[in-house]
Design a protein around this motif. Sequence first.
Motif, short mmCIF file in Angstrom:
data_model
loop_
_atom_site.label_atom_id
_atom_site.label_comp_id
_atom_site.label_asym_id
_atom_site.label_seq_id
_atom_site.Cartn_x
_atom_site.Cartn_y
_atom_site.Cartn_z
N ASP A 49 3.80 1.53 -1.12
CA ASP A 49 4.70 1.44 -2.46
C ASP A 49 3.60 1.97 -3.47
N LEU A 50 2.32 1.57 -3.34
CA LEU A 50 1.11 1.98 -4.51
C LEU A 50 1.32 3.41 -4.13
N GLN A 51 1.18 3.89 -3.11
CA GLN A 51 1.06 5.25 -2.70
C GLN A 51 2.10 5.99 -3.27
N GLN A 52 3.19 5.71 -3.09
CA GLN A 52 4.38 6.40 -3.86
C GLN A 52 4.37 6.38 -4.97
N LEU A 53 4.18 5.31 -5.69
CA LEU A 53 3.96 5.14 -7.39
C LEU A 53 3.03 6.12 -7.93
N ARG A 54 1.95 6.46 -7.03
CA ARG A 54 0.85 7.39 -7.50
C ARG A 54 1.41 8.72 -7.44
N ARG A 55 2.14 9.04 -6.17
CA ARG A 55 2.60 10.30 -6.02
C ARG A 55 3.77 10.66 -7.29
N ASP A 56 4.51 9.46 -7.43
CA ASP A 56 5.48 9.72 -8.61
C ASP A 56 4.76 10.13 -9.84
N LYS A 57 3.81 9.33 -10.34
CA LYS A 57 3.07 9.57 -11.40
C LYS A 57 2.60 10.87 -11.37
N ASP A 58 1.94 11.34 -10.46
CA ASP A 58 1.47 12.72 -10.41
C ASP A 58 2.52 13.58 -10.74
N GLN A 112 0.82 -1.02 0.05
CA GLN A 112 0.19 -0.14 0.02
C GLN A 112 0.89 1.40 -0.03
N ASP A 143 3.36 13.37 -14.50
CA ASP A 143 2.24 14.12 -15.24
C ASP A 143 2.52 15.51 -15.00
#
Length: 263
Positions: free
Chosen positions: A66-75, A64, A78
Amino acid sequence: MVVIDSLDQQMAIAATLDSSLIFSEGTSAGLLSAQERLQDDLQKQALLIRELQNSASATQSTLQSDLQQLRRDKDQLDSRYQAMQAGYADILATYNEQAEQIVTELVAELDTVLSGQGSIQLRFRPGSANLVIPEGYLFRPGSSSRLSADHELILSAVARVIEDQPLLKLRIEGHTDSEEGRIDNWSFAAARTARITRILVDEFYLSPSRLSAASYGEYAPLSSNATPEGRAKNRRIEFVFYRDLNNLSRAFQNLNSEINDPD
């Protein structure tokens, strides 16, 4: 005899009972031992299950996170991509509009001081703007060396633009109609552009590194060569103002550095 047989039977029965008791006691001991082993196994299994549950819980928590970090990195990516797209658009707009604005102003200036030989035109291409000068403004008809009376007004205005805009370069293009002259049209147009380039360097002191000359002869007409009007339109010199591509590349590189390495 009857008494003895009865006694023997009783003793046999007693022996059988003793044997059964011994077997029963051994069986019970085996069952107790097996039960104890099962209990130990159950405890071990319970401990292993708890460890697996704890590990699964920790793994889920890590996933969870790591997933949150990946979402932050994606944002962030973008956001950088959008900023880069907008920056590229601004750079290209500036790259195109500067030459267009300068040449538009130059045409307005020349229109106030020149008249007679034909209309001066503008042509816009990506990254450049063309000042289209009919041959009569610069050369005597049929000549690649004799200049018209108005040539100095035009060349001084062109030279001033190059001097005032250090990021601009200039390409002088020669064009003819399809009629045959004393020499071939390609060579004739090349001689004209070489003459103009030499004047800009020798008399207006422009740097040769910012100038280039090209001949298209009859192979890039603006109009049909089937009519006198069309042929007159095709006999021209085009001054092409453009930004140096190296400057554009550097602008893109600077933008990338600003976005990706803000510190």
